[in-house]
Scaffold this motif. Sequence first.
Motif, PDB file in Angstrom:
ATOM      1  N   SER A 163       0.858  -1.178   0.000  1.00  0.00           N
ATOM      2  CA  SER A 163       0.000   0.000   0.000  1.00  0.00           C
ATOM      3  C   SER A 163       0.896   1.230   0.000  1.00  0.00           C
ATOM      4  O   SER A 163       2.033   1.189   0.487  1.00  0.00           O
ATOM      5  N   GLY A 164       0.397   2.325  -0.573  1.00  0.00           N
ATOM      6  CA  GLY A 164       1.216   3.526  -0.591  1.00  0.00           C
ATOM      7  C   GLY A 164       0.503   4.697  -1.223  1.00  0.00           C
ATOM      8  O   GLY A 164      -0.694   4.640  -1.530  1.00  0.00           O
ATOM      9  N   THR A 165       1.263   5.766  -1.419  1.00  0.00           N
ATOM     10  CA  THR A 165       0.705   6.982  -2.003  1.00  0.00           C
ATOM     11  C   THR A 165       1.719   7.622  -2.945  1.00  0.00           C
ATOM     12  O   THR A 165       2.929   7.403  -2.829  1.00  0.00           O
ATOM     13  N   PHE A 166       1.191   8.405  -3.874  1.00  0.00           N
ATOM     14  CA  PHE A 166       2.019   9.277  -4.705  1.00  0.00           C
ATOM     15  C   PHE A 166       1.535  10.702  -4.493  1.00  0.00           C
ATOM     16  O   PHE A 166       0.335  10.986  -4.579  1.00  0.00           O
ATOM     17  N   GLU A 167       2.480  11.602  -4.242  1.00  0.00           N
ATOM     18  CA  GLU A 167       2.161  13.019  -4.090  1.00  0.00           C
ATOM     19  C   GLU A 167       3.050  13.815  -5.028  1.00  0.00           C
ATOM     20  O   GLU A 167       4.266  13.598  -5.068  1.00  0.00           O
ATOM     21  N   ASN A 179      -3.741   6.933  -4.287  1.00  0.00           N
ATOM     22  CA  ASN A 179      -3.572   5.742  -3.460  1.00  0.00           C
ATOM     23  C   ASN A 179      -3.070   4.593  -4.331  1.00  0.00           C
ATOM     24  O   ASN A 179      -3.606   4.342  -5.416  1.00  0.00           O
ATOM     25  N   LEU A 180      -2.046   3.901  -3.856  1.00  0.00           N
ATOM     26  CA  LEU A 180      -1.393   2.848  -4.630  1.00  0.00           C
ATOM     27  C   LEU A 180      -1.529   1.507  -3.927  1.00  0.00           C
ATOM     28  O   LEU A 180      -1.650   1.441  -2.700  1.00  0.00           O
ATOM     29  N   SER A 181      -1.492   0.441  -4.731  1.00  0.00           N
ATOM     30  CA  SER A 181      -1.634  -0.895  -4.159  1.00  0.00           C
ATOM     31  C   SER A 181      -1.049  -1.918  -5.119  1.00  0.00           C
ATOM     32  O   SER A 181      -0.574  -1.590  -6.207  1.00  0.00           O
ATOM     33  N   ASP A 182      -1.077  -3.193  -4.696  1.00  0.00           N
ATOM     34  CA  ASP A 182      -0.675  -4.287  -5.574  1.00  0.00           C
ATOM     35  C   ASP A 182      -1.581  -4.329  -6.803  1.00  0.00           C
ATOM     36  O   ASP A 182      -2.749  -3.922  -6.726  1.00  0.00           O
ATOM     37  N   PRO A 183      -1.089  -4.834  -7.950  1.00  0.00           N
ATOM     38  CA  PRO A 183       0.252  -5.394  -8.155  1.00  0.00           C
ATOM     39  C   PRO A 183       1.317  -4.306  -8.297  1.00  0.00           C
ATOM     40  O   PRO A 183       1.090  -3.286  -8.938  1.00  0.00           O
ATOM     41  N   CYS A 200       2.928   0.385 -10.536  1.00  0.00           N
ATOM     42  CA  CYS A 200       2.057   0.209  -9.382  1.00  0.00           C
ATOM     43  C   CYS A 200       0.616   0.504  -9.780  1.00  0.00           C
ATOM     44  O   CYS A 200       0.359   1.373 -10.623  1.00  0.00           O
ATOM     45  N   ALA A 201      -0.324  -0.216  -9.175  1.00  0.00           N
ATOM     46  CA  ALA A 201      -1.741   0.008  -9.450  1.00  0.00           C
ATOM     47  C   ALA A 201      -2.246   1.218  -8.668  1.00  0.00           C
ATOM     48  O   ALA A 201      -1.800   1.495  -7.553  1.00  0.00           O
ATOM     49  N   GLY A 214      -6.511   2.088 -12.471  1.00  0.00           N
ATOM     50  CA  GLY A 214      -5.453   2.444 -13.409  1.00  0.00           C
ATOM     51  C   GLY A 214      -4.098   2.054 -12.854  1.00  0.00           C
ATOM     52  O   GLY A 214      -4.002   1.248 -11.918  1.00  0.00           O
ATOM     53  N   HIS A 215      -3.055   2.640 -13.406  1.00  0.00           N
ATOM     54  CA  HIS A 215      -1.717   2.329 -12.903  1.00  0.00           C
ATOM     55  C   HIS A 215      -0.759   3.470 -13.234  1.00  0.00           C
ATOM     56  O   HIS A 215      -1.033   4.311 -14.106  1.00  0.00           O
TER      57      HIS A 215
END
Length: 295
Positions: A163-167, A179-183, A200-201, A214-215
């Motif tokens: 799990s994660g984030t992009f800013e 908001n990011l996640s698998d795969p 990242c998704a 999306g990704h």
Amino acid sequence: MTDSQNKIELKNPVIAAILAFLIPGAGHFYQGRNFKATIYCFCILSTFFCGMALGDWKTVYYQSQPGKRTLGYFAQVGVGLPALPALVQTSRYNKLVSPSNQNRNDVDSNYFESHPYRTEMPLEAPFKGTLLDRGEDGKNISGKLEGYIKLKTVPSDFGTAISGTFEGTLDNKPISALNLSDPVGIGLPLGGDKERVLECAVVREVNGRQTDTGHIEGSIPRPFLNWFEMPLSNRELDDINKKLGKRYEFAVVFTWIAGLLNLLVIWDAFEGPAYGKGDEEEAAPQKKPVADPKT
């Protein structure tokens, strides 16, 4: 002989040769032959680093795997210390991609299928890439991303997940955090490129559920010690040849020339200058006997 013709004191020729190998000209500085030392040091190192720069700093590396040995490195290593890190780097790389660490031997450092990237979490790094997403209103969103990415492992129903984030910005305009996640796919930590690929998704809440919409795909930087003089994968070698063309071949030849020239410098430090005909001491003229006037 005159003072300028006096033979040079070579001190310990073995030490001089070793110093000349490690740093071009160092053996001559040790012997007090400062003019030659300066010329050798400047000419050889400038040729070597010119080749490195022309080749995008990817011209010097060594591969020891069967079928991938880089024989040209044995010419480059003649330049000494500037080329020796390649031996350490190939050892690190081979250890990473060995069968005990990877599911396949022909690993490509641009890709990630067999790399246990979860062991590197949490991960925080600058990110540059692209976004392809379906927004909350169902409209497609795409463009260039630039900002900061954060990833971590979190518990899930199937063990652990990412799990994660992009800013950052989209096409140079600020956007809300993604908001990011698998795969998740991430390149190997070691490789010949300065950048490490990352995919990242993107997830959004749709009908009360977190859904992939999306990704993102792009790259994060590798630390200097994780790419400098690191072996190039087949894909990386193809990419650099496509990017630079013949310039890459010229760059490699420059580094070969520098290493081979330093072999002559090492020999000169060990044996000293050649003294040819005319350098030997002239015999003192013999005085003619003077006749006795009484005889």
